[in-house]
Motif scaffolding. Structure first.
Motif: not given
Length: 225
Positions: A156-162
């Motif tokens: 989730a952290r990677i995706n929301i950062d993107v």
């Protein structure tokens, strides 16, 4: 039993248009109390329904951009919390505040300020996913709700950062507003949620806090809570 019924029914006209009717049906009895026939009265309440729809829309949407407002957003976050708990997902909130917005209003006027807000709303809808909610909760504050941004905190952290970076790039690509150079940039705060331990207002507060940190960093930045 009472010999009387009142309620709403829907009827189809010859042109296949569905119309709502307020219906009242009364049983007509003879002297001995036996029902002989029924009297039905129908009033077209389509216009009243349309007015109700308009009022409901106005109460839940921002009148300038047409985006969901704070009231509707709170409701959607409520639903999102239920969804992440039930399906073991992670949701996220991206809080966006426009840097230098007051300056735009003060130097170029409110019409240009409004035009900027409309452009920002349009751009946000372009860059987020169809299932995400783009809302406007204040003068120059927008919130994106992603009710499923991953199945683990890490993912989730990677995706929301993107997603946050896409938003930042998208808003920075608005170079001109009605022919004037756009001096506004986004300060972005991000937070994740995956259970019901944090209230809706606290989730927003977390993203808001992260956004203030981004502003302190010198604007046009992204910060996680």
């Amino acid at each position: 039993v009472k010999g009387f019924w009142s309620g709403e029914v829907y009827n189809k006209k010859a042109n296949d248009k569905i119309i709502p009717l307020r219906s009242t049906i009364t049983a007509i009895k003879d002297k001995s109390g036996k029902i002989t026939h029924f009297l039905g009265q129908y009033i077209d309440i389509g216009e009243q329904k349309d007015k109700e729809k308009v009022l409901e829309y106005q109460a839940t949407h921002d009148n300038l951009t047409g985006l969901p407002n704070r009231l509707l957003l709170l409701d959607r976050i409520e639903h999102a919390i239920t969804k992440v708990v039930r399906h073991n997902l992670v949701g996220g909130i991206i809080f966006i505040d426009l840097d230098n917005f007051k300056e735009v209003n003060d130097t170029l006027g409110h019409d240009i300020g409004d035009a900027l807000l409309v452009s920002v709303a349009k751009k946000l809808k372009e860059v987020v996913r169809d299932e995400d909610t783009v809302s406007k909760i204040g003068g120059d504050e927008f919130i994106i709700l992603a009710d499923n941004i991953g199945s683990t905190n890490n993912e989730a952290r990677i995706n929301i950062d993107v997603l946050a970076k896409k938003i930042q790039e998208g808003l920075n690509s608005i170079k001109y507003i009605s022919g004037y150079k756009n001096i506004s940039t986004p300060s972005i705060g991000v937070t994740l949620f995956n259970d019901s331990s944090v209230s809706v207002r606290d989730i927003i507060k977390q993203a808001d806090t992260a956004m203030y940190v981004a502003k302190k960093q010198g604007k046009n930045a992204i910060e996680f809570f």
